[in-house]
Design an enzyme around this catalytic site. Sequence first.
Site, PDB file in Angstrom:
ATOM      1  N   THR A   1      58.097  62.903  13.469  1.00 39.41           N
ATOM      2  CA  THR A   1      57.731  63.720  14.442  1.00 39.41           C
ATOM      3  C   THR A   1      56.312  64.242  14.561  1.00 39.41           C
ATOM      4  O   THR A   1      56.046  64.966  13.321  1.00 39.41           O
ATOM      5  CB  THR A   1      58.592  64.663  14.821  1.00 39.41           C
ATOM      6  OG1 THR A   1      59.877  64.067  15.116  1.00 39.41           O
ATOM      7  CG2 THR A   1      58.319  65.577  16.310  1.00 39.41           C
ATOM      8  N   PRO A   2      55.120  64.164  15.068  1.00 41.87           N
ATOM      9  CA  PRO A   2      54.247  64.763  14.961  1.00 41.87           C
ATOM     10  C   PRO A   2      54.103  66.413  14.853  1.00 41.87           C
ATOM     11  O   PRO A   2      55.105  67.017  15.546  1.00 41.87           O
ATOM     12  CB  PRO A   2      53.455  64.476  16.317  1.00 41.87           C
ATOM     13  CG  PRO A   2      53.942  63.172  16.833  1.00 41.87           C
ATOM     14  CD  PRO A   2      55.312  63.493  16.413  1.00 41.87           C
ATOM     15  N   ARG A   3      53.470  66.800  13.757  1.00 42.67           N
ATOM     16  CA  ARG A   3      53.605  68.337  13.337  1.00 42.67           C
ATOM     17  C   ARG A   3      52.201  68.931  13.321  1.00 42.67           C
ATOM     18  O   ARG A   3      51.416  68.318  12.681  1.00 42.67           O
ATOM     19  CB  ARG A   3      54.513  68.506  12.130  1.00 42.67           C
ATOM     20  CG  ARG A   3      56.108  68.076  12.247  1.00 42.67           C
ATOM     21  CD  ARG A   3      56.699  67.928  10.974  1.00 42.67           C
ATOM     22  NE  ARG A   3      56.214  69.154  10.052  1.00 42.67           N
ATOM     23  CZ  ARG A   3      55.905  69.024   8.884  1.00 42.67           C
ATOM     24  NH1 ARG A   3      55.906  67.773   8.152  1.00 42.67           N
ATOM     25  NH2 ARG A   3      55.485  69.967   8.131  1.00 42.67           N
TER      26      ARG A   3
ATOM     27  N   GLU B   1      75.955  60.662  17.798  1.00 44.96           N
ATOM     28  CA  GLU B   1      76.381  60.954  16.651  1.00 44.96           C
ATOM     29  C   GLU B   1      77.604  61.996  16.343  1.00 44.96           C
ATOM     30  O   GLU B   1      78.340  61.763  15.465  1.00 44.96           O
ATOM     31  CB  GLU B   1      75.147  61.547  15.684  1.00 44.96           C
ATOM     32  CG  GLU B   1      73.957  60.588  15.604  1.00 44.96           C
ATOM     33  CD  GLU B   1      73.058  61.375  14.725  1.00 44.96           C
ATOM     34  OE1 GLU B   1      73.152  61.468  13.524  1.00 44.96           O
ATOM     35  OE2 GLU B   1      71.943  61.560  15.366  1.00 44.96           O
TER      36      GLU B   1
ATOM     37  N   HIS C   1      65.202  52.516   9.796  1.00 45.20           N
ATOM     38  CA  HIS C   1      65.509  53.935  10.084  1.00 45.20           C
ATOM     39  C   HIS C   1      65.193  54.892   8.981  1.00 45.20           C
ATOM     40  O   HIS C   1      66.098  55.473   8.461  1.00 45.20           O
ATOM     41  CB  HIS C   1      67.100  53.926  10.528  1.00 45.20           C
ATOM     42  CG  HIS C   1      67.486  55.349  10.902  1.00 45.20           C
ATOM     43  ND1 HIS C   1      67.931  55.356  12.433  1.00 45.20           N
ATOM     44  CD2 HIS C   1      67.568  56.653  10.726  1.00 45.20           C
ATOM     45  CE1 HIS C   1      68.307  56.464  12.741  1.00 45.20           C
ATOM     46  NE2 HIS C   1      67.962  57.283  11.715  1.00 45.20           N
TER      47      HIS C   1
ATOM     48  N   ASN D   1      60.089  62.635   6.329  1.00 49.40           N
ATOM     49  CA  ASN D   1      60.489  63.766   5.677  1.00 49.40           C
ATOM     50  C   ASN D   1      61.855  63.832   5.112  1.00 49.40           C
ATOM     51  O   ASN D   1      62.264  64.651   4.249  1.00 49.40           O
ATOM     52  CB  ASN D   1      60.259  64.941   6.459  1.00 49.40           C
ATOM     53  CG  ASN D   1      58.709  65.204   6.851  1.00 49.40           C
ATOM     54  OD1 ASN D   1      58.094  65.625   5.843  1.00 49.40           O
ATOM     55  ND2 ASN D   1      58.182  64.675   7.909  1.00 49.40           N
TER      56      ASN D   1
ATOM     57  N   ASP E   1      61.181  64.856  19.280  1.00 49.40           N
ATOM     58  CA  ASP E   1      62.359  65.746  18.696  1.00 49.40           C
ATOM     59  C   ASP E   1      63.325  66.244  19.975  1.00 49.40           C
ATOM     60  O   ASP E   1      62.537  66.675  21.037  1.00 49.40           O
ATOM     61  CB  ASP E   1      61.715  66.907  18.022  1.00 49.40           C
ATOM     62  CG  ASP E   1      63.035  67.623  17.398  1.00 49.40           C
ATOM     63  OD1 ASP E   1      63.941  68.148  17.937  1.00 49.40           O
ATOM     64  OD2 ASP E   1      62.851  67.654  16.315  1.00 49.40           O
TER      65      ASP E   1
END
Length: 276
Positions: free
Chosen positions: A101-103, A199, A19, A23, A139
């Site tokens: 996450t693709p950015r 969460e 996990h 970033n 996301d």
Amino acid sequence: MAATDLDTFCFQIPKVELHAHLNGSLSPATMKELVERKKDTKPELSQFKIPESLDSIDDFFPLFRFIYQLTDDEESVKVATRSVINEFAQDNVQYLELRTTPRACEETGMTKNSYIEAVTSVIQEPREDIIVKLIVSIDRRNTLEEAQEAVDLALAFRSKGVVGIDLCGDVKKGSFESLKPAFDRAKEHEFPVTLHFCEVIENLAEAPEMLAFRPQRLGHASILDESCRKIVYESHIPIEICMTSNIICRTANSFKEHHIKELIDADHPFVLCVRK
């Protein structure tokens, strides 16, 4: 066992990390290195101070506005990825699943494709001390189109180390329901799925649908009502436990009160994870 002996023991044992948000795993040293790379074009980054503590999980996500500026071009992404892998290897982690996450960044010309290409190029670099794979994250704030694009990228880079799909992001934004078609498609292509799950108490409303999807793993599962607990335990869904993250983000009051005790008492499968 003395504290020093325990520290040595924990360091020496071989470990897995399942996990690790790319970033979210940047060390202060790595962030300093990335700030140095950006100081000529973005001198204001050197003035940012990471808070020593947070009041709630809501305070955590704005930090990424700073972190994302450090990794807004392909070479910086490679530096960050390599540094994170090196630091996990130094901690004797022998199998690591990074997730991200693709950015894209219009300013630097980085696309989501080139972002994932940068990450996978580093995780494929030959090394003998650690095995590294990638989970592509969706996301919660993404549109369905963006979520489907993430699945497309996972498929395109599957042969380069992508091993799963994740649901992540601000726990009080978006919904699993709106993104579910993308996860259905991931499952059709036999991608294992892990979902950030319950969460905060607000997440309980969507928990039944998430559990009905039958993910392979759950992240956190900090707050379970009796119905959720029964399904999770009976289904033996492994839980990724991030104790330090839970304390920092205030989704657990203390280590003594952490919900890991419930899992131990129930003999439920879980894995300890180090970083957010």
